[in-house]
Design an enzyme around this catalytic site. Structure first.
Site: not given
Length: 478
Positions: A333, A393
């Site tokens: 990420d 997420d």
């Protein structure tokens, strides 16, 4: 070069008064726009999109005087058009673009005499303006400051925490049923047929992350083709996930259990109707996915079902695998959000570009929870009218929450791991939103969610003197 987003406020001449706002791009080094409509001056709009205004002879004398003028982009520079418009008496210049809006740049030192406001606007917005407001339109420009906080984040927060908490709880229920099946030989075979879980090992975790990296890079370079593959996969997976979620609820209802027999197999009639409903929901979303007014609700419902089913189905065997998965995806990420802008030609983040649709592509990836922004600003018109949270997420920390819930069931620890990890996820989300508001740029949420959940789970295991068992997993899982 400074590129700024602003708003063109247009009003018709009819009764009742109809107004509408449109996105503009301007250069704050050239002109300073008012922050509110209170100080803005309205001008009559003269539509000259039939010309590019590279010569004064293209326009009849006196047509532009004291008006706002819109012309087409092309053939000459922005400031050349502006100098001609100013010499003909125009008070505002709008340049219509059929391509994606970009920064307004030019050599201003050669055009110090040009003072009228210049803005870039979408050609489609000019067409829409005439359709909605008519031929007599008054316009003005202003640039309100960005809101410090948007309440759509609260909705995102509630959806994310609810999904993680429910997915973890559902995984615990499935674990309890497994333990009962192990203890009862008569139920073991029946449970084995129902079992659809997939267990991640450290090797499969690494392979999974590598596949994620490759897929993201391929999407960046071949987005306009692969986006339809992802849309198709999402429709299929979300329909199946919605079916599994609703079937689990319907299974608790003791009514309407009539069955039909086909090819020596029996199936409940209500499950057939449920399957039709889930398929229809996915098809309706696929057809109307670009309808911003309500399609986001259906996408969020399908997305929540997808995340719930993923968290329940995918089992982490131990805390070790959770640490490897969350750690690698955290690096993934951060790299694709913060590091790739130094690599790409346009200086854009690969992650943000793919999530928002690179190069102005109208098709968006259905891998995010979307909620319309509730605070009015130029960004809602120009760039992203939605607040976004990626499925990853929710799913990635959700797998750790699910493992904590299953460990609670196995050790009969009164849900202490599950509750602590869920609260840590909520704290991580709040921290993400705080940093987002302060930095005013897209954030890799895992940068805050992963440390919060991993550290909290580790502290609980250490405090309860169960770290070794928590790290290696129970003998049942192994």
């Amino acid at each position: 070069v400074a590129a700024d987003e602003g708003i063109l406020h247009a009003s018709g001449s009819g009764v009742p008064l109809v107004t509408k706002d449109y996105c503009i791009i301007y250069n704050s080094n050239w002109v300073s726009l008012p922050k509110t409509l209170d100080n803005a001056t309205f001008r009559i709009l003269e539509n000259l999109t039939s010309t590019v205004l590279c010569s004064p002879s293209e326009v009849p004398p006196g047509l532009m005087k004291d008006k706002a003028v819109v012309v087409m982009r092309g053939n000459c520079t922005f400031l050349e058009k502006a100098r001609i418009a100013q010499s003909l008496g125009a008070k505002m210049l709008l340049i219509a673009s059929k391509s994606r809006l970009s920064a307004i740049s030019d050599n201003k030192t050669d055009y110090e005499d040009v003072t009228l406001p210049i803005a870039l606007i979408r050609y489609n917005d000019i067409v829409d303006m005439q359709l909605v407001l008519g031929n007599e339109v008054n316009v003005t420009l202003y640039s309100p400051p960005l809101p410090e906080f948007d309440y759509s984040m609260v909705v995102i927060f509630l959806i994310a925490v609810f999904t993680v908490a429910l997915g973890g709880y559902w995984s615990g229920v499935a674990e309890l049923e497994n333990l009962k099946a192990v203890a009862s030989p008569g139920e073991r075979e029946t449970r084995r047929k129902k079992e659809e879980n997939v267990t991640f090992t450290p090797v499969t975790v690494i392979l999974f992350v590598v596949i994620c990296c490759v897929m993201l890079v391929l999407l960046y370079f071949f987005y306009k083709w692969l986006v339809y593959v992802i849309i198709s996969v999402f429709c299929l997976a979300s329909a199946m996930s919605l079916y599994n979620c609703l079937a689990a609820l319907i299974g608790e209802i003791p009514f309407g259990q009539c069955r039909i027999t086909c090819s020596n197999k029996t199936i409940e009639v209500r499950l057939i109707f449920l399957a039709i409903f889930c398929i229809a929901a996915a098809v309706v979303w696929a057809v109307f996915r670009n309808e911003d007014r309500w399609a986001w609700i259906l996408q969020d419902i399908l997305g929540v079902a997808f995340c719930l089913n993923f968290i329940k189905t995918l089992k982490m065997p131990n805390f070790k695998s959770c640490v490897i998965l969350l750690g690698l995806l955290l690096l993934y990420d951060v790299f694709f959000v913060f590091i790739t802008p130094f690599i790409t030609k346009n200086g854009a983040s690969i992650m943000v570009e793919v999530a928002a649709g690179p190069f102005g592509n109208s098709e968006k990836l259905p891998v995010v929870i979307r909620v319309p922004r509730l605070e009015h600003s130029a960004s809602t018109l120009c760039d992203l009218p939605f607040s976004l949270l990626g499925f990853g997420d929710i799913i990635v920390p959700g797998l750790l929450v699910a493992y904590c819930r299953r460990f609670d069931v196995q050790t009969r620890s009164s849900s202490v791991y599950y509750i602590s990890c869920t609260i840590a996820y909520a704290v991580g989300m709040v921290l993400t939103f705080i940093v987002l508001a302060l930095m005013k740029m897209g954030q890799p949420a895992l940068l805050y969610l992963v440390p919060c959940t991993l550290i909290t789970s580790s502290l609980v295991a250490w405090r309860r003197k169960e770290m070794k068992k928590f790290w290696k997993g129970s003998s049942y899982q192994v």
